[in-house]
Design a protein around this motif. Structure first.
Motif, PDB file in Angstrom:
ATOM      1  N   ILE A   1       0.913  -1.215  -0.047  1.00  0.00           N
ATOM      2  CA  ILE A   1       0.012  -0.057  -0.180  1.00  0.00           C
ATOM      3  C   ILE A   1       0.920   1.319   0.194  1.00  0.00           C
ATOM      4  O   ILE A   1       1.631   1.578   1.146  1.00  0.00           O
ATOM      5  CB  ILE A   1      -1.080   0.167   1.412  1.00  0.00           C
ATOM      6  CG1 ILE A   1      -1.688  -1.218   1.075  1.00  0.00           C
ATOM      7  CG2 ILE A   1      -1.757   1.309   1.454  1.00  0.00           C
ATOM      8  CD1 ILE A   1      -2.647  -1.287   2.275  1.00  0.00           C
ATOM      9  N   LEU A   2       0.951   1.923  -1.011  1.00  0.00           N
ATOM     10  CA  LEU A   2       1.621   3.080  -1.346  1.00  0.00           C
ATOM     11  C   LEU A   2       0.837   4.343  -1.329  1.00  0.00           C
ATOM     12  O   LEU A   2      -0.364   4.369  -1.771  1.00  0.00           O
ATOM     13  CB  LEU A   2       2.548   2.985  -2.444  1.00  0.00           C
ATOM     14  CG  LEU A   2       3.645   1.751  -2.390  1.00  0.00           C
ATOM     15  CD1 LEU A   2       4.352   1.755  -3.926  1.00  0.00           C
ATOM     16  CD2 LEU A   2       4.557   2.165  -1.229  1.00  0.00           C
ATOM     17  N   ARG A   3       1.212   5.416  -1.130  1.00  0.00           N
ATOM     18  CA  ARG A   3       0.598   6.745  -1.525  1.00  0.00           C
ATOM     19  C   ARG A   3       0.965   7.289  -2.633  1.00  0.00           C
ATOM     20  O   ARG A   3       0.863   8.707  -2.706  1.00  0.00           O
ATOM     21  CB  ARG A   3       0.822   7.713  -0.239  1.00  0.00           C
ATOM     22  CG  ARG A   3       0.292   7.296   1.039  1.00  0.00           C
ATOM     23  CD  ARG A   3      -1.220   7.013   1.108  1.00  0.00           C
ATOM     24  NE  ARG A   3      -1.826   8.201   1.035  1.00  0.00           N
ATOM     25  CZ  ARG A   3      -3.109   8.486   0.716  1.00  0.00           C
ATOM     26  NH1 ARG A   3      -3.904   7.469   0.473  1.00  0.00           N
ATOM     27  NH2 ARG A   3      -3.722   9.573   0.873  1.00  0.00           N
ATOM     28  N   GLY A   4       1.796   6.431  -3.447  1.00  0.00           N
ATOM     29  CA  GLY A   4       2.147   6.926  -4.829  1.00  0.00           C
ATOM     30  C   GLY A   4       0.698   7.482  -5.574  1.00  0.00           C
ATOM     31  O   GLY A   4      -0.373   7.155  -5.755  1.00  0.00           O
ATOM     32  N   PRO A   5       0.989   8.049  -6.937  1.00  0.00           N
ATOM     33  CA  PRO A   5      -0.080   8.537  -7.665  1.00  0.00           C
ATOM     34  C   PRO A   5      -0.896   7.435  -8.435  1.00  0.00           C
ATOM     35  O   PRO A   5      -0.338   6.328  -8.549  1.00  0.00           O
ATOM     36  CB  PRO A   5       0.619   9.295  -8.561  1.00  0.00           C
ATOM     37  CG  PRO A   5       2.017   8.694  -8.656  1.00  0.00           C
ATOM     38  CD  PRO A   5       2.366   8.464  -7.409  1.00  0.00           C
ATOM     39  N   LYS A   6      -2.135   7.623  -8.833  1.00  0.00           N
ATOM     40  CA  LYS A   6      -2.747   6.928  -9.397  1.00  0.00           C
ATOM     41  C   LYS A   6      -3.160   7.446 -10.771  1.00  0.00           C
ATOM     42  O   LYS A   6      -3.377   8.491 -11.230  1.00  0.00           O
ATOM     43  CB  LYS A   6      -4.105   6.707  -8.766  1.00  0.00           C
ATOM     44  CG  LYS A   6      -5.157   5.827  -9.168  1.00  0.00           C
ATOM     45  CD  LYS A   6      -6.447   5.747  -8.473  1.00  0.00           C
ATOM     46  CE  LYS A   6      -7.581   5.213  -9.184  1.00  0.00           C
ATOM     47  NZ  LYS A   6      -8.606   5.446  -8.574  1.00  0.00           N
ATOM     48  N   VAL A   7      -3.031   6.185 -11.793  1.00  0.00           N
ATOM     49  CA  VAL A   7      -3.462   6.462 -13.033  1.00  0.00           C
ATOM     50  C   VAL A   7      -4.850   5.832 -13.452  1.00  0.00           C
ATOM     51  O   VAL A   7      -4.812   4.566 -13.306  1.00  0.00           O
ATOM     52  CB  VAL A   7      -2.357   6.067 -14.146  1.00  0.00           C
ATOM     53  CG1 VAL A   7      -2.601   6.303 -15.674  1.00  0.00           C
ATOM     54  CG2 VAL A   7      -1.065   6.464 -13.745  1.00  0.00           C
ATOM     55  N   GLU A   8      -5.828   6.381 -13.888  1.00  0.00           N
ATOM     56  CA  GLU A   8      -6.798   5.842 -14.557  1.00  0.00           C
ATOM     57  C   GLU A   8      -7.230   5.919 -15.811  1.00  0.00           C
ATOM     58  O   GLU A   8      -7.463   7.156 -16.634  1.00  0.00           O
ATOM     59  CB  GLU A   8      -8.097   6.409 -13.513  1.00  0.00           C
ATOM     60  CG  GLU A   8      -9.550   5.883 -13.955  1.00  0.00           C
ATOM     61  CD  GLU A   8     -10.625   6.939 -13.234  1.00  0.00           C
ATOM     62  OE1 GLU A   8     -11.847   6.546 -13.391  1.00  0.00           O
ATOM     63  OE2 GLU A   8     -10.237   7.872 -12.320  1.00  0.00           O
ATOM     64  N   PHE A   9      -7.618   4.817 -16.312  1.00  0.00           N
ATOM     65  CA  PHE A   9      -8.035   4.960 -17.914  1.00  0.00           C
ATOM     66  C   PHE A   9      -9.342   5.201 -17.916  1.00  0.00           C
ATOM     67  O   PHE A   9     -10.205   4.559 -17.344  1.00  0.00           O
ATOM     68  CB  PHE A   9      -7.642   3.410 -18.367  1.00  0.00           C
ATOM     69  CG  PHE A   9      -8.033   3.311 -19.757  1.00  0.00           C
ATOM     70  CD1 PHE A   9      -7.579   3.967 -20.799  1.00  0.00           C
ATOM     71  CD2 PHE A   9      -9.116   2.327 -20.227  1.00  0.00           C
ATOM     72  CE1 PHE A   9      -7.972   3.678 -22.340  1.00  0.00           C
ATOM     73  CE2 PHE A   9      -9.333   2.090 -21.260  1.00  0.00           C
ATOM     74  CZ  PHE A   9      -8.974   2.864 -22.374  1.00  0.00           C
ATOM     75  N   VAL A  10      -9.604   6.335 -18.818  1.00  0.00           N
ATOM     76  CA  VAL A  10     -11.145   6.926 -18.799  1.00  0.00           C
ATOM     77  C   VAL A  10     -11.708   6.479 -20.013  1.00  0.00           C
ATOM     78  O   VAL A  10     -13.047   6.135 -20.152  1.00  0.00           O
ATOM     79  CB  VAL A  10     -11.389   8.217 -18.521  1.00  0.00           C
ATOM     80  CG1 VAL A  10     -12.506   8.837 -18.700  1.00  0.00           C
ATOM     81  CG2 VAL A  10     -10.434   8.708 -17.267  1.00  0.00           C
ATOM     82  N   SER A  11     -10.974   6.839 -21.147  1.00  0.00           N
ATOM     83  CA  SER A  11     -11.618   6.717 -22.510  1.00  0.00           C
ATOM     84  C   SER A  11     -10.637   6.048 -23.545  1.00  0.00           C
ATOM     85  O   SER A  11      -9.356   6.493 -23.454  1.00  0.00           O
ATOM     86  CB  SER A  11     -12.171   7.914 -22.931  1.00  0.00           C
ATOM     87  OG  SER A  11     -12.604   8.070 -24.234  1.00  0.00           O
ATOM     88  N   PRO A  12     -10.859   5.470 -24.594  1.00  0.00           N
ATOM     89  CA  PRO A  12     -12.359   4.827 -24.757  1.00  0.00           C
ATOM     90  C   PRO A  12     -12.542   3.885 -23.890  1.00  0.00           C
ATOM     91  O   PRO A  12     -11.955   3.058 -23.823  1.00  0.00           O
ATOM     92  CB  PRO A  12     -12.107   4.688 -26.531  1.00  0.00           C
ATOM     93  CG  PRO A  12     -10.786   3.920 -26.547  1.00  0.00           C
ATOM     94  CD  PRO A  12      -9.996   4.830 -25.592  1.00  0.00           C
ATOM     95  N   GLY A  13     -14.221   3.841 -23.649  1.00  0.00           N
ATOM     96  CA  GLY A  13     -14.702   2.559 -23.029  1.00  0.00           C
ATOM     97  C   GLY A  13     -14.837   1.492 -24.143  1.00  0.00           C
ATOM     98  O   GLY A  13     -15.761   1.783 -25.241  1.00  0.00           O
ATOM     99  N   GLY A  14     -14.521   0.168 -23.942  1.00  0.00           N
ATOM    100  CA  GLY A  14     -14.899  -0.750 -25.041  1.00  0.00           C
ATOM    101  C   GLY A  14     -14.158  -0.653 -26.361  1.00  0.00           C
ATOM    102  O   GLY A  14     -13.089  -0.267 -26.160  1.00  0.00           O
ATOM    103  N   SER A  15     -14.818  -1.096 -27.174  1.00  0.00           N
ATOM    104  CA  SER A  15     -14.209  -0.871 -28.478  1.00  0.00           C
ATOM    105  C   SER A  15     -14.513   0.427 -29.366  1.00  0.00           C
ATOM    106  O   SER A  15     -15.782   0.895 -29.322  1.00  0.00           O
ATOM    107  CB  SER A  15     -14.595  -2.016 -29.575  1.00  0.00           C
ATOM    108  OG  SER A  15     -13.895  -2.231 -30.666  1.00  0.00           O
ATOM    109  N   ALA A  16     -13.667   0.955 -30.148  1.00  0.00           N
ATOM    110  CA  ALA A  16     -13.853   2.367 -30.696  1.00  0.00           C
ATOM    111  C   ALA A  16     -12.995   2.400 -31.882  1.00  0.00           C
ATOM    112  O   ALA A  16     -12.407   1.560 -32.303  1.00  0.00           O
ATOM    113  CB  ALA A  16     -13.378   3.460 -29.716  1.00  0.00           C
ATOM    114  N   SER A  17     -13.550   3.101 -33.044  1.00  0.00           N
ATOM    115  CA  SER A  17     -12.853   3.007 -34.123  1.00  0.00           C
ATOM    116  C   SER A  17     -12.014   4.232 -34.097  1.00  0.00           C
ATOM    117  O   SER A  17     -12.378   5.273 -33.511  1.00  0.00           O
ATOM    118  CB  SER A  17     -13.965   3.275 -35.271  1.00  0.00           C
ATOM    119  OG  SER A  17     -14.647   4.437 -35.170  1.00  0.00           O
ATOM    120  N   SER A  18     -10.935   4.032 -34.913  1.00  0.00           N
ATOM    121  CA  SER A  18      -9.936   5.287 -35.257  1.00  0.00           C
ATOM    122  C   SER A  18     -10.186   6.273 -36.050  1.00  0.00           C
ATOM    123  O   SER A  18     -11.057   6.013 -37.141  1.00  0.00           O
ATOM    124  CB  SER A  18      -8.678   4.617 -35.476  1.00  0.00           C
ATOM    125  OG  SER A  18      -7.376   5.423 -35.651  1.00  0.00           O
TER     126      SER A  18
END
Length: 147
Positions: A47-64
């Protein structure tokens, strides 16, 4: 009167200009590289107090082109060091995407509006550090649908 004419000419020029180009995130050649052998290492010690990276978008499959959004969160009054951000496409050998993503990095995350990738699934690792030197890492999969 001259100012109005000039402004209307500038506005007309902007409306007929070509749309902005998408930013190439992964090339066709890089997409064809073999996947890494074995498990993907993620540094998650205790358990660290280090920073967190959250993946937000794209959700699921997306086209380029797609919108790539990640959020950074720091703790204990520390700040995210934008210069510490590393983005790696996990292949054999790994591909450093950091120079392609750097223009879109901010202290609160990554917001890349038009990321261009070929269709497929891509495992990406993002490493960050906060102002106290504590690391944070996330691994996510981008699923790109055919056009």
């Amino acid at each position: 009167m001259k100012r109005k004419v000039l402004l209307s000419l500038v506005a007309a020029g902007l409306s007929f200009s070509t749309p902005s180009r998408a930013t190439l995130l992964i090339t066709e050649e890089e997409a064809k590289l073999p996947p890494p052998k074995g498990a993907v290492a993620v540094d998650q010690r205790g358990i660290l107090r280090g920073p967190k990276v959250e993946f937000v978008s794209p959700g699921g499959s997306a086209s380029s082109p797609l919108r790539l959004v990640l959020k950074f969160q720091s703790y204990g009054g520390a700040r995210i060091d934008p210069e510490s951000v590393k983005v790696i496409f996990l292949r054999s050998p790994n591909v450093d995407l950091t120079p392609r993503v750097k223009p879109f990095v901010a202290p609160d995350g990554i917001n890349m509006q038009d990321a261009e990738l070929p269709p497929g699934e891509y495992t990406v690792r993002v490493d960050i550090k906060d102002s106290d030197g504590r690391p944070g890492t996330t691994v996510f999969t981008l699923k790109v649908a055919p056009k």
